[in-house]
Scaffold this motif. Structure first.
Motif, PDB file in Angstrom:
ATOM      1  N   VAL A 177      79.736 -63.504 -57.071  1.00  0.00           N
ATOM      2  CA  VAL A 177      79.092 -62.759 -55.974  1.00  0.00           C
ATOM      3  C   VAL A 177      79.993 -62.785 -54.741  1.00  0.00           C
ATOM      4  N   GLU A 178      80.502 -63.961 -54.416  1.00  0.00           N
ATOM      5  CA  GLU A 178      81.358 -64.062 -53.223  1.00  0.00           C
ATOM      6  C   GLU A 178      82.651 -63.275 -53.394  1.00  0.00           C
ATOM      7  N   LYS A 179      83.201 -63.316 -54.623  1.00  0.00           N
ATOM      8  CA  LYS A 179      84.442 -62.573 -54.884  1.00  0.00           C
ATOM      9  C   LYS A 179      84.225 -61.055 -54.741  1.00  0.00           C
ATOM     10  N   PHE A 180      83.152 -60.554 -55.353  1.00  0.00           N
ATOM     11  CA  PHE A 180      82.897 -59.108 -55.283  1.00  0.00           C
ATOM     12  C   PHE A 180      82.567 -58.673 -53.860  1.00  0.00           C
ATOM     13  N   GLN A 181      81.788 -59.492 -53.167  1.00  0.00           N
ATOM     14  CA  GLN A 181      81.446 -59.129 -51.787  1.00  0.00           C
ATOM     15  C   GLN A 181      82.702 -59.107 -50.915  1.00  0.00           C
ATOM     16  N   ALA A 182      83.567 -60.099 -51.093  1.00  0.00           N
ATOM     17  CA  ALA A 182      84.801 -60.153 -50.299  1.00  0.00           C
ATOM     18  C   ALA A 182      85.705 -58.948 -50.578  1.00  0.00           C
ATOM     19  N   ALA A 183      85.609 -58.439 -51.835  1.00  0.00           N
ATOM     20  CA  ALA A 183      86.442 -57.289 -52.213  1.00  0.00           C
ATOM     21  C   ALA A 183      85.796 -55.958 -51.814  1.00  0.00           C
ATOM     22  N   GLY A 184      84.592 -56.015 -51.222  1.00  0.00           N
ATOM     23  CA  GLY A 184      83.977 -54.797 -50.709  1.00  0.00           C
ATOM     24  C   GLY A 184      83.059 -54.052 -51.652  1.00  0.00           C
ATOM     25  N   TYR A 185      82.743 -54.659 -52.791  1.00  0.00           N
ATOM     26  CA  TYR A 185      81.810 -54.011 -53.724  1.00  0.00           C
ATOM     27  C   TYR A 185      80.371 -54.237 -53.270  1.00  0.00           C
ATOM     28  N   GLU A 186      79.504 -53.304 -53.705  1.00  0.00           N
ATOM     29  CA  GLU A 186      78.078 -53.473 -53.479  1.00  0.00           C
ATOM     30  C   GLU A 186      77.445 -53.971 -54.777  1.00  0.00           C
ATOM     31  N   LEU A 187      76.738 -55.082 -54.694  1.00  0.00           N
ATOM     32  CA  LEU A 187      76.085 -55.654 -55.879  1.00  0.00           C
ATOM     33  C   LEU A 187      74.668 -55.108 -55.970  1.00  0.00           C
ATOM     34  N   VAL A 188      74.398 -54.353 -57.038  1.00  0.00           N
ATOM     35  CA  VAL A 188      73.147 -53.603 -57.138  1.00  0.00           C
ATOM     36  C   VAL A 188      72.517 -53.759 -58.530  1.00  0.00           C
ATOM     37  N   THR A 189      71.336 -53.180 -58.682  1.00  0.00           N
ATOM     38  CA  THR A 189      70.684 -53.173 -59.998  1.00  0.00           C
ATOM     39  C   THR A 189      71.355 -52.142 -60.905  1.00  0.00           C
ATOM     40  N   VAL A 190      71.040 -52.222 -62.187  1.00  0.00           N
ATOM     41  CA  VAL A 190      71.567 -51.233 -63.131  1.00  0.00           C
ATOM     42  C   VAL A 190      71.074 -49.832 -62.768  1.00  0.00           C
ATOM     43  N   ALA A 191      69.790 -49.728 -62.394  1.00  0.00           N
ATOM     44  CA  ALA A 191      69.259 -48.413 -62.004  1.00  0.00           C
ATOM     45  C   ALA A 191      70.088 -47.828 -60.867  1.00  0.00           C
ATOM     46  N   GLU A 192      70.396 -48.651 -59.876  1.00  0.00           N
ATOM     47  CA  GLU A 192      71.169 -48.164 -58.733  1.00  0.00           C
ATOM     48  C   GLU A 192      72.598 -47.805 -59.129  1.00  0.00           C
ATOM     49  N   CYS A 193      73.196 -48.550 -60.025  1.00  0.00           N
ATOM     50  CA  CYS A 193      74.586 -48.247 -60.389  1.00  0.00           C
ATOM     51  C   CYS A 193      74.671 -47.034 -61.306  1.00  0.00           C
ATOM     52  N   LEU A 194      73.498 -46.584 -61.812  1.00  0.00           N
ATOM     53  CA  LEU A 194      73.459 -45.358 -62.625  1.00  0.00           C
ATOM     54  C   LEU A 194      72.817 -44.203 -61.872  1.00  0.00           C
ATOM     55  N   GLY A 195      72.304 -44.462 -60.685  1.00  0.00           N
ATOM     56  CA  GLY A 195      71.622 -43.410 -59.934  1.00  0.00           C
ATOM     57  C   GLY A 195      70.316 -42.981 -60.579  1.00  0.00           C
ATOM     58  N   LEU A 196      69.612 -43.918 -61.219  1.00  0.00           N
ATOM     59  CA  LEU A 196      68.345 -43.621 -61.903  1.00  0.00           C
ATOM     60  C   LEU A 196      67.197 -44.406 -61.282  1.00  0.00           C
ATOM     61  N   GLU A 197      65.966 -43.959 -61.574  1.00  0.00           N
ATOM     62  CA  GLU A 197      64.795 -44.711 -61.139  1.00  0.00           C
ATOM     63  C   GLU A 197      64.620 -45.937 -62.047  1.00  0.00           C
ATOM     64  N   PRO A 198      64.269 -47.088 -61.488  1.00  0.00           N
ATOM     65  CA  PRO A 198      64.156 -48.296 -62.316  1.00  0.00           C
ATOM     66  C   PRO A 198      62.938 -48.311 -63.232  1.00  0.00           C
ATOM     67  N   TYR A 199      61.839 -47.679 -62.792  1.00  0.00           N
ATOM     68  CA  TYR A 199      60.595 -47.750 -63.559  1.00  0.00           C
ATOM     69  C   TYR A 199      59.936 -46.374 -63.635  1.00  0.00           C
ATOM     70  N   THR A 200      59.147 -46.167 -64.679  1.00  0.00           N
ATOM     71  CA  THR A 200      58.362 -44.939 -64.763  1.00  0.00           C
ATOM     72  C   THR A 200      56.951 -45.163 -64.235  1.00  0.00           C
ATOM     73  N   TYR A 201      56.587 -46.414 -64.036  1.00  0.00           N
ATOM     74  CA  TYR A 201      55.280 -46.721 -63.455  1.00  0.00           C
ATOM     75  C   TYR A 201      55.385 -48.057 -62.732  1.00  0.00           C
ATOM     76  N   VAL A 202      54.827 -48.106 -61.533  1.00  0.00           N
ATOM     77  CA  VAL A 202      54.776 -49.368 -60.787  1.00  0.00           C
ATOM     78  C   VAL A 202      53.349 -49.541 -60.270  1.00  0.00           C
ATOM     79  N   GLY A 203      52.691 -50.585 -60.734  1.00  0.00           N
ATOM     80  CA  GLY A 203      51.333 -50.897 -60.282  1.00  0.00           C
ATOM     81  C   GLY A 203      51.288 -52.301 -59.706  1.00  0.00           C
ATOM     82  N   PRO A 204      50.099 -52.818 -59.478  1.00  0.00           N
ATOM     83  CA  PRO A 204      49.992 -54.179 -58.933  1.00  0.00           C
ATOM     84  C   PRO A 204      50.426 -55.233 -59.955  1.00  0.00           C
ATOM     85  N   LEU A 205      50.866 -56.394 -59.461  1.00  0.00           N
ATOM     86  CA  LEU A 205      51.194 -57.511 -60.343  1.00  0.00           C
ATOM     87  C   LEU A 205      49.987 -57.851 -61.209  1.00  0.00           C
ATOM     88  N   GLY A 206      50.262 -58.304 -62.422  1.00  0.00           N
ATOM     89  CA  GLY A 206      49.172 -58.646 -63.327  1.00  0.00           C
ATOM     90  C   GLY A 206      48.497 -59.956 -62.956  1.00  0.00           C
TER      91      GLY A 206
END
Ligand SMILES: [Zn+2]
Length: 259
Positions: free
Chosen positions: A215-244
């Motif tokens: 994490v420190e190496k990538f941050q120092a090199a200027g990368y953004e550490l993100v979720t897979v959805a963000e690195c693909l430009g996609l929505e992470p979920y098709t449904y989001v409701g309350p915690l179970g």
């Protein structure tokens, strides 16, 4: 007049529903497979095989650095996902904004299974993620990165996309922390636009040593550490409701049967 309009509406809805079913059941459809990020300058750290005891060691550290990652979890692998502490850890990780995805129910190699068995592997973990987190996810990482046409066809029918990786830290196949760090180092710099990196939350050294290092190496090199959805430009979920909320269905059959 009103009843006619309702009838017409129902007919249109029925026709639309049938069309949707036909589309999703297309025999030639195969789930998309992503083996790398598409967005520039982004790094998606992924952690497989949990939920397990080191999960919040990782998520707490990531939170302290203000970065997000992705956890591909099983229903019954290292621990039963419905366990009191296990589910609580997963909810904490999810609430922190990390992406939670499917890694199948019990980590079977899907290429050895029948269509019905593949459906079962994908559905059982989906049910658990809905019960515990209140989400539906389209993201599936097939165990061992292993898939064939049947796996892709079944995944497509269930509305899934398959996610593999373009970098393996080697933490599940015997690499030392030093070796993993060296391998990461070779994938940091101007020659690397983005990275979809495989790690395992079940490895103590990964949680305590490798994650802080990279994490420190990538941050120092200027990368953004993100979720897979963000690195693909996609929505992470098709449904989001309350915690179970825990109920008597929160158990793994394997534990009840003593396996
Ligand atoms: Zn795995």
């Amino acid at each position: 007049m009103l009843s006619l309009r309702i009838l017409l509406g129902l007919l249109l809805f029925a026709a639309f529903s049938v069309q949707l079913i036909v589309l999703s059941a297309s025999p030639n459809g195969k789930a998309r497979v992503y083996s790398g990020c598409t967005e520039p300058n982004k790094v998606a750290l992924t952690f497989d095989d949990g939920p397990y005891i080191y999960e919040n060691v990782i998520s707490d550290y990531l939170d302290s650095k203000g970065v997000k990652a992705t956890f591909f979890v099983n229903g019954y692998n290292y621990e039963c996902i419905y366990g009191t502490k296990v589910a609580a850890r997963l909810q904490k990780t999810y609430r922190s904004g990390h992406q939670i995805c499917s890694h199948t129910w019990d980590h079977a190699d899907l290429t050895g299974l029948s269509e019905a068995q593949i459906v079962d592997e994908l559905n059982k973990i989906d049910v658990a993620l809905f019960k515990i987190l209140g989400i539906n996810t389209t993201f599936v990482r097939p165990p061992y990165g292993s898939y064939d046409d049947l796996v892709r066809q079944v995944a497509y029918k269930l509305g899934k996309i398959l996610i593999t990786w373009d970098f393996d830290s080697g933490d599940s196949v015997g690499a030392t922390v030093q070796q993993s760090e060296d391998d990461y180092d070779e994938n940091i710099g101007e020659h690397v636009n983005n990275l979809l990196a495989l790690n395992h939350e079940t490895k103590k050294n990964t949680a305590e040593q490798l994650v802080p290092y990279v994490v420190e190496k990538f941050q120092a090199a200027g990368y953004e550490l993100v979720t897979v959805a963000e690195c693909l430009g996609l929505e992470p979920y098709t449904y989001v409701g309350p915690l179970g909320v825990r109920d008597k269905t929160w158990f793994c059959e394997e534990e009840r049967s003593g396996n």
